[in-house]
Enzyme design. Structure first.
Site, PDB file in Angstrom:
ATOM      1  N   GLU A   1      19.709  47.596 -18.938  1.00  0.00           N
ATOM      2  CA  GLU A   1      19.889  48.224 -17.565  1.00  0.00           C
ATOM      3  C   GLU A   1      20.785  47.817 -16.832  1.00  0.00           C
ATOM      4  O   GLU A   1      21.524  48.533 -16.150  1.00  0.00           O
ATOM      5  CB  GLU A   1      18.257  48.003 -16.846  1.00  0.00           C
ATOM      6  CG  GLU A   1      18.370  48.838 -15.598  1.00  0.00           C
ATOM      7  CD  GLU A   1      16.742  48.287 -15.101  1.00  0.00           C
ATOM      8  OE1 GLU A   1      16.096  47.572 -15.572  1.00  0.00           O
ATOM      9  OE2 GLU A   1      16.474  48.788 -13.856  1.00  0.00           O
TER      10      GLU A   1
ATOM     11  N   SER B   1      14.625  45.844 -11.005  1.00  0.00           N
ATOM     12  CA  SER B   1      14.816  46.405 -12.272  1.00  0.00           C
ATOM     13  C   SER B   1      13.570  47.208 -12.535  1.00  0.00           C
ATOM     14  O   SER B   1      12.400  46.965 -12.291  1.00  0.00           O
ATOM     15  CB  SER B   1      14.786  45.384 -13.298  1.00  0.00           C
ATOM     16  OG  SER B   1      14.306  45.647 -14.594  1.00  0.00           O
TER      17      SER B   1
ATOM     18  N   GLU C   1      16.245  44.837 -19.901  1.00  0.00           N
ATOM     19  CA  GLU C   1      16.877  44.399 -18.508  1.00  0.00           C
ATOM     20  C   GLU C   1      18.388  44.162 -18.703  1.00  0.00           C
ATOM     21  O   GLU C   1      19.144  44.760 -17.770  1.00  0.00           O
ATOM     22  CB  GLU C   1      16.154  43.328 -18.098  1.00  0.00           C
ATOM     23  CG  GLU C   1      16.274  43.087 -16.521  1.00  0.00           C
ATOM     24  CD  GLU C   1      15.223  42.224 -15.801  1.00  0.00           C
ATOM     25  OE1 GLU C   1      13.983  42.365 -15.875  1.00  0.00           O
ATOM     26  OE2 GLU C   1      15.714  41.007 -15.619  1.00  0.00           O
TER      27      GLU C   1
ATOM     28  N   GLU D   1      -1.553  42.343 -11.030  1.00  0.00           N
ATOM     29  CA  GLU D   1      -0.323  43.082 -11.706  1.00  0.00           C
ATOM     30  C   GLU D   1      -1.360  44.180 -12.737  1.00  0.00           C
ATOM     31  O   GLU D   1      -1.110  44.825 -13.086  1.00  0.00           O
ATOM     32  CB  GLU D   1       0.645  42.283 -12.310  1.00  0.00           C
ATOM     33  CG  GLU D   1       1.642  42.942 -13.020  1.00  0.00           C
ATOM     34  CD  GLU D   1       2.752  42.022 -13.626  1.00  0.00           C
ATOM     35  OE1 GLU D   1       2.291  41.110 -14.200  1.00  0.00           O
ATOM     36  OE2 GLU D   1       3.828  42.547 -13.803  1.00  0.00           O
TER      37      GLU D   1
ATOM     38  N   LYS E   1      -0.926  37.884 -11.493  1.00  0.00           N
ATOM     39  CA  LYS E   1      -0.960  38.333 -12.760  1.00  0.00           C
ATOM     40  C   LYS E   1      -2.146  39.333 -13.009  1.00  0.00           C
ATOM     41  O   LYS E   1      -2.284  40.272 -13.810  1.00  0.00           O
ATOM     42  CB  LYS E   1      -0.781  37.659 -14.017  1.00  0.00           C
ATOM     43  CG  LYS E   1       0.713  36.923 -14.275  1.00  0.00           C
ATOM     44  CD  LYS E   1       1.507  37.991 -14.900  1.00  0.00           C
ATOM     45  CE  LYS E   1       3.144  37.473 -14.837  1.00  0.00           C
ATOM     46  NZ  LYS E   1       4.153  38.643 -15.116  1.00  0.00           N
TER      47      LYS E   1
ATOM     48  N   CYS F   1       7.615  29.785 -12.682  1.00  0.00           N
ATOM     49  CA  CYS F   1       6.224  29.747 -13.096  1.00  0.00           C
ATOM     50  C   CYS F   1       5.481  28.621 -13.558  1.00  0.00           C
ATOM     51  O   CYS F   1       4.320  28.352 -13.490  1.00  0.00           O
ATOM     52  CB  CYS F   1       6.092  31.000 -14.451  1.00  0.00           C
ATOM     53  SG  CYS F   1       6.313  32.690 -14.245  1.00  0.00           S
TER      54      CYS F   1
ATOM     55  N   CYS G   1       9.791  40.553 -13.206  1.00  0.00           N
ATOM     56  CA  CYS G   1       8.926  40.016 -13.784  1.00  0.00           C
ATOM     57  C   CYS G   1       7.782  39.239 -13.129  1.00  0.00           C
ATOM     58  O   CYS G   1       6.559  39.111 -13.646  1.00  0.00           O
ATOM     59  CB  CYS G   1       9.616  39.339 -14.975  1.00  0.00           C
ATOM     60  SG  CYS G   1      10.789  38.132 -14.538  1.00  0.00           S
TER      61      CYS G   1
ATOM     62  N   GLU H   1      -0.649  51.891 -12.061  1.00  0.00           N
ATOM     63  CA  GLU H   1       0.578  52.341 -13.000  1.00  0.00           C
ATOM     64  C   GLU H   1       0.686  51.648 -14.177  1.00  0.00           C
ATOM     65  O   GLU H   1       1.198  52.042 -15.324  1.00  0.00           O
ATOM     66  CB  GLU H   1       1.950  52.562 -12.358  1.00  0.00           C
ATOM     67  CG  GLU H   1       2.428  51.203 -12.091  1.00  0.00           C
ATOM     68  CD  GLU H   1       1.934  50.607 -10.638  1.00  0.00           C
ATOM     69  OE1 GLU H   1       0.779  51.247 -10.288  1.00  0.00           O
ATOM     70  OE2 GLU H   1       2.538  49.748 -10.144  1.00  0.00           O
TER      71      GLU H   1
HETATM   72 FE1  HC0 Z   1       6.151  34.060 -15.982  1.00  0.00          FE
HETATM   73 FE2  HC0 Z   1       6.882  35.722 -17.143  1.00  0.00          FE
HETATM   74  S1  HC0 Z   1       8.137  33.968 -17.119  1.00  0.00           S
HETATM   75  S2  HC0 Z   1       6.444  35.767 -14.788  1.00  0.00           S
HETATM   76  O1  HC0 Z   1       7.010  33.109 -14.756  1.00  0.00           O
HETATM   77  O2  HC0 Z   1       9.483  37.295 -16.928  1.00  0.00           O
HETATM   78  O3  HC0 Z   1       3.392  34.099 -15.115  1.00  0.00           O
HETATM   79  O4  HC0 Z   1       5.476  31.345 -17.694  1.00  0.00           O
HETATM   80  O5  HC0 Z   1       4.619  35.031 -18.426  1.00  0.00           O
HETATM   81  O6  HC0 Z   1       5.344  38.126 -17.507  1.00  0.00           O
HETATM   82  O7  HC0 Z   1       7.751  35.784 -20.039  1.00  0.00           O
HETATM   83  C1  HC0 Z   1       4.394  34.140 -15.480  1.00  0.00           C
HETATM   84  C2  HC0 Z   1       5.767  32.526 -17.048  1.00  0.00           C
HETATM   85  C3  HC0 Z   1       5.400  34.915 -17.423  1.00  0.00           C
HETATM   86  C4  HC0 Z   1       6.145  37.597 -17.338  1.00  0.00           C
HETATM   87  C5  HC0 Z   1       7.324  36.015 -18.937  1.00  0.00           C
HETATM   88  C6  HC0 Z   1       8.448  36.789 -16.789  1.00  0.00           C
END
Ligand code: HC0
Ligand code: SF4
Length: 581
Positions: A285, A322, A282, A364, A361, A510, A302, A369
């Site tokens: 990028e 990104s 990133e 996701e 997640k 998170c 993310c 994809e």
């Molecule tokens: Fe997160 Fe992550 S920091 S989104 O908040 O970027 O769920 O803890 O794992 O993938 O590393 C959540 C937390 C993660 C991802 C990371 C990011």
């Protein structure tokens, strides 16, 4: 200030205080259920009723303390026979329409309704009439709604609408048939829900929960043909201990690794590693976009709740995102390619599991994809709460575990990876690497304090030498989708412009994700769990010998042995993605 008397004690209150808040500050506990600080005060459950008089004149009925404003000369009594009787009766009415299979309930142990019933000695349900029809919706990958458990408190509705600015849940039907549901009772799969799970962590009971994948993970672990690897997100270590009675704000990193090994995962890794990898991709990028006239501002990609929110509501910003996959997905892709090749493991026999503070997640990981040549990056994504359940199912005495370390060759991580879990952390981690690359130095000043904190939208700027010229890089950070919307509107209108933006779907990032351990509404009144959990990550960062992603030696090896360069051909195949309008 205003003086009120509560249970014979004179209490100083602010003019706009409710009786509930004034009492809480004076250390007097008034029971409550539908009230959620700063989010929901609908006086729906009437569990916080009190007796009140103003200047000696009793108020009619029993007012609800969550909406009753303090007045000079008010005299409150919170625990009279009349109050206790009313509270018990209101709890009984709630229970009458509540599925009471407590033994098999995921909230057994932290159900706020159960706790109140216990405190008030509710030991029977004297109403034996009709109950509402029960409907369980498990159509999405992330969230299960169970109307049989719902007590109509409205905490989820207010959270989704007011905190997240989304509003896909509401009351429908009337009177006895009132329910909480998406419009037209669509399934959670078919609405504009971003699966952030903030409604789950605000639910006092089990009307909302994650869709569990525990059974599939046990099955994989039990299968001798399968090689099962696990990664844990940065924020998990900051909260997992809460499930075992450890104080909010305590790191349990080493115990978490030990528990995962005892559970039977073949290798235990850390998402922090791929957070470092994300910074390499990133950061590169960003520099390419700045120097080659690419689309700016670039926005982090993310947080899958944020991504879905952007896709659904701000498609004109999709090219600002990104193209990096999230660390969760990057990790999965690296495990099934580089790691599998290094140790000659058939990727089809590899099962990649993630432990996340997040419910989005799960969705996701299932996006079409998110695979390379037909091999899924991540097979199962579990929440912090699900991991705690697995540890309990395995009979592990978590508190007495000795710290253990993650496995190599994709287990090393830096402080930069750790702070990803707090709002502003991705930005700070990126700056540490980008500033070193641009100056060609190993800079000491790496704590970008302006990125930290819990203000909903934060701005900062740094001056960096780009192509020989000192250039001001403008930054912004938003967390929670309501704040993200405000920030995007200010860019759309031309009022603001930035180079780089970090957006996380959940308030606080998170550490406060929808997959984290439940914190009762009462606890939320007493402490700031977002600040406490964030502090765990910043402390771990400060302790680590290496705090910059590009100095992670296993990341350096991954590039020299396999990927060759950030944003190169192989990276694009494995680590980058695209978005859907
Ligand atoms: Fe997160 Fe992550 S920091 S989104 O908040 O970027 O769920 O803890 O794992 O993938 O590393 C959540 C937390 C993660 C991802 C990371 C990011
Ligand atoms: Fe609303 Fe998030 Fe719950 Fe979906 S998961 S209903 S968006 S709070």
């Amino acid at each position: 200030s205003i003086k009120v008397t509560i249970n014979g004690i004179v209490v100083e209150a602010q003019p706009d205080d409710t009786v509930l808040l004034a009492a809480q500050r004076a250390g007097i506990k008034i029971p409550s259920l539908c009230y959620l600080k700063g989010v929901n005060d609908p006086a729906a459950c009437r569990v916080c009723v009190v007796e009140a008089e103003v200047n000696g004149v009793p108020m009619r009925n029993l007012p609800a303390a969550c909406v009753l404003q303090v007045q000079e000369g008010m005299n409150i009594r919170t625990s009279t026979g009349k109050v206790r009787k009313a509270v018990r009766k209101n709890l009984e009415l709630i229970l009458a329409n509540h599925d009471r299979d407590c033994l098999t309930c995921v909230r057994n142990g932290n159900c706020e309704l159960n706790k109140l019933c216990e405190e008030f000695g509710v030991d029977q349900v004297p109403y034996d009439g009709a109950v509402r029809e029960r409907h369980i919706d498990d159509s999405s990958y992330s969230i299960v709604r169970d109307s049989g458990k719902c007590i109509l408190c409205g905490r989820c509705i207010s959270t989704c609408k007011n905190v997240q600015g989304i509003g896909v849940l509401d009351y429908t039907g009337r009177g006895f048939n009132t329910r909480v549901a998406p419009a037209f009772e669509y399934g959670m799969r078919d609405i504009d829900c971003i699966y952030c799970g903030q409604c789950i962590v605000s639910c006092p009971v089990a009307a909302l929960k994650e869709k569990s994948n525990i059974d599939q993970v046990w099955e994989a672990i039990d299968d001798p043909e399968k090689f099962v690897v696990v990664q844990t997100a940065p924020a998990v270590r900051a909260a997992l201990g809460e499930e075992f009675g450890i104080a909010i704000g305590t790191a349990v990193t080493g115990k978490m690794v030990a528990a995962l090994k005892q559970i039977g995962f073949d290798k235990v890794f850390d998402t922090n590693f791929s957070a470092d990898l994300t910074i390499m991709e990133e950061g590169t990028e960003l520099l390419q976009r700045v120097t080659k006239g690419g689309v700016l501002p670039m926005i982090t990609s993310c947080s899958p709740g944020w991504i879905r929110y952007c896709e659904l509501n701000y498609p004109d910003f999709l090219e600002n995102l990104s193209t990096c996959k999230s660390p969760q997905q990057m990790f999965g892709a690296v495990v099934k390619s580089y790691y599998a090749e290094t140790f000659q493991i058939d990727p089809k026999k590899l099962v990649s599991v993630s432990i996340m503070p997040c419910t989005s997640k799960k969705t996701e990981a299932n996006r079409p994809e998110m695979e390379v040549d037909g091999i899924r990056d991540v097979d199962f994504s579990l929440t912090t709460r699900e991991l705690a359940r697995m540890i309990k199912q395995a009979g592990i005495d978590f508190l007495s575990l000795h710290d253990e370390a993650t496995d190599s060759v994709i287990g090393e991580y830096t402080g930069a990876g750790v702070i990803f879990g707090a709002s502003g952390g991705v930005m700070e981690a990126a700056l540490r690497t980008v500033a070193d690359i641009l100056t060609g130095e190993d800079l000491d000043d790496i704590e970008y304090k302006e990125c930290r904190g819990l203000e909903g939208i934060r701005e900062a700027s740094v001056t960096l030498p780009i192509e020989g010229r000192d250039t001001e890089i403008k930054l912004a950070i938003a967390h929670g989708t309501a704040n993200a919307a405000k920030l995007l509107e200010s860019i759309r209108s031309g009022e603001k412009n930035y180079h780089f933006i970090e957006i996380m779907g959940c308030p606080g990032g998170c550490i406060n994700g929808g997959g984290q351990p439940h914190i009762s509404a009462r606890k939320r009144m007493e402490l700031d769990s977002k600040a406490l959990r964030s502090a765990v990550l910043y402390a771990e960062d400060a302790r680590l010998p290496v705090r910059k992603s590009h100095m992670n030696t296993e990341i350096q090896k991954l590039y020299s042995d396999y990927l060759s360069e950030p944003c190169g051909h192989k990276s694009h195949k494995l680590l980058h993605t695209h978005y859907q309008e």
